[in-house]
Design a protein around this motif. Structure first.
Motif, short mmCIF file in Angstrom:
data_model
loop_
_atom_site.label_atom_id
_atom_site.label_comp_id
_atom_site.label_asym_id
_atom_site.label_seq_id
_atom_site.Cartn_x
_atom_site.Cartn_y
_atom_site.Cartn_z
N VAL A 10 -41.15 88.47 -28.11
CA VAL A 10 -39.76 88.32 -28.53
C VAL A 10 -39.22 86.97 -28.03
O VAL A 10 -38.63 86.21 -28.77
N ASN A 11 -39.39 86.73 -26.73
CA ASN A 11 -39.01 85.47 -26.10
C ASN A 11 -37.55 85.10 -26.38
O ASN A 11 -37.24 84.01 -26.84
N ARG A 12 -36.67 86.04 -26.09
CA ARG A 12 -35.23 85.82 -26.33
C ARG A 12 -34.48 85.86 -25.00
O ARG A 12 -34.52 86.85 -24.28
N THR A 13 -33.79 84.77 -24.71
CA THR A 13 -32.99 84.71 -23.49
C THR A 13 -31.75 85.58 -23.67
O THR A 13 -31.05 85.48 -24.68
N LEU A 14 -31.49 86.42 -22.68
CA LEU A 14 -30.33 87.32 -22.73
C LEU A 14 -29.20 86.70 -21.93
O LEU A 14 -29.37 86.41 -20.74
N PRO A 15 -28.04 86.45 -22.55
CA PRO A 15 -26.91 85.88 -21.81
C PRO A 15 -26.59 86.72 -20.58
O PRO A 15 -26.35 87.92 -20.70
N LYS A 16 -26.61 86.10 -19.42
CA LYS A 16 -26.50 86.85 -18.18
C LYS A 16 -25.18 87.60 -18.07
O LYS A 16 -25.15 88.79 -17.71
N GLU A 17 -24.09 86.95 -18.42
CA GLU A 17 -22.78 87.59 -18.29
C GLU A 17 -22.67 88.79 -19.21
O GLU A 17 -22.23 89.87 -18.80
N ALA A 18 -23.10 88.63 -20.47
CA ALA A 18 -23.06 89.75 -21.41
C ALA A 18 -23.98 90.87 -20.96
O ALA A 18 -23.69 92.05 -21.15
N PHE A 19 -25.09 90.48 -20.33
CA PHE A 19 -26.07 91.47 -19.89
C PHE A 19 -25.48 92.36 -18.80
O PHE A 19 -25.51 93.58 -18.90
N TYR A 20 -24.93 91.73 -17.73
CA TYR A 20 -24.46 92.58 -16.64
C TYR A 20 -23.15 93.28 -16.97
O TYR A 20 -22.82 94.31 -16.35
N LYS A 21 -22.41 92.78 -17.94
CA LYS A 21 -21.18 93.46 -18.32
C LYS A 21 -21.46 94.78 -19.05
O LYS A 21 -20.60 95.66 -19.10
N ARG A 22 -22.67 94.91 -19.61
CA ARG A 22 -23.04 96.17 -20.25
C ARG A 22 -23.49 97.22 -19.25
O ARG A 22 -23.66 98.38 -19.59
N LEU A 23 -23.69 96.80 -18.00
CA LEU A 23 -24.14 97.72 -16.97
C LEU A 23 -22.96 98.26 -16.17
O LEU A 23 -21.92 97.60 -16.05
N THR A 24 -23.13 99.46 -15.64
CA THR A 24 -22.14 100.01 -14.73
C THR A 24 -22.54 99.61 -13.32
O THR A 24 -23.46 100.17 -12.73
#
Length: 212
Positions: A10-24
């Protein structure tokens, strides 16, 4: 070496801010996420289709995430939170400087030692994704297992392996204290405890203990 078929990439960078905002996450872990993690890349998606395996089973997808760290001594609760809140099985490839390690969550976090990236090895083995996940557990959690008993599930082998590790740690500590003890009576009592620990380990190794 870590190699998977090209169809899994896949090799897709995940935006860090969007990533952790989806976590509790509590405020402490959010701050640790920001301070410890540089960026995350979704490297591989392992499915029955991309691996050309039989479908069905409990595991539907295994994701391989490359986590670039800002420091080697990071807070592992970050990875645990990511894994526990994701519906898929996850394998983390952690990178910092010239080192790398593999981590996965299976009731708790398990990691390899830090190594040069070229020395890390992980391959997909099995006829379906359930078997592939079990093979990852064998390669990461049970990498140091010697003489695995036949007929035991991977979960039971992990329990056995961890029990042996705990007993070995207690044995090493007790032996060290025994040699340092000056009082004969106390020294003899500790020597007896050493023999008990050794016997317990022998029972497990020989498959005679109930917990084995």
């Amino acid at each position: 070496m870590i190699t998977f078929p090209g169809a899994t990439i896949v090799n897709r960078t995940l935006p860090k801010e969007a990533f952790y905002k989806r976590l509790t996450l509590n405020n402490e872990l959010k701050e640790k996420f920001i301070s410890d993690v540089k960026h995350i890349t979704l490297q591989n998606s392992l499915t029955a289709q991309t691996l050309h395996l039989a479908s069905g089973g409990a595991v539907s997808e295994i994701l391989v995430l490359v986590v670039e760290l800002k420091k080697r001594e990071f807070d592992p609760r970050i990875l645990e939170s990511i894994a526990r809140q994701n519906p898929h099985k996850l394998v983390f490839l952690l990178r910092y400087g010239d080192g790398a390690q593999l981590t996965l969550y299976h009731g708790k976090l398990y990691t390899t030692s830090w190594q040069e990236p070229s020395q890390l090895a992980l391959s997909a083995r099995g006829l379906n994704l359930d078997a592939v996940w079990d093979s990852f557990l064998e390669q990461i959690v049970l990498a140091e297992e010697t003489n695995p008993p036949a007929g035991l599930s991977v979960d039971k082998r992990i329990k056995r392996h961890e029990l042996l590790q705990r007993l070995q740690k207690e044995l090493d500590k007790t032996e060290k204290l025994t040699w340092a003890e000056k009082q004969p009576k106390k020294k003899f009592e500790m020597y007896q405890q050493v023999q008990i620990l050794k016997a317990q380990m022998e029972e497990i190794i020989n498959g005679q203990a109930e917990n084995a």
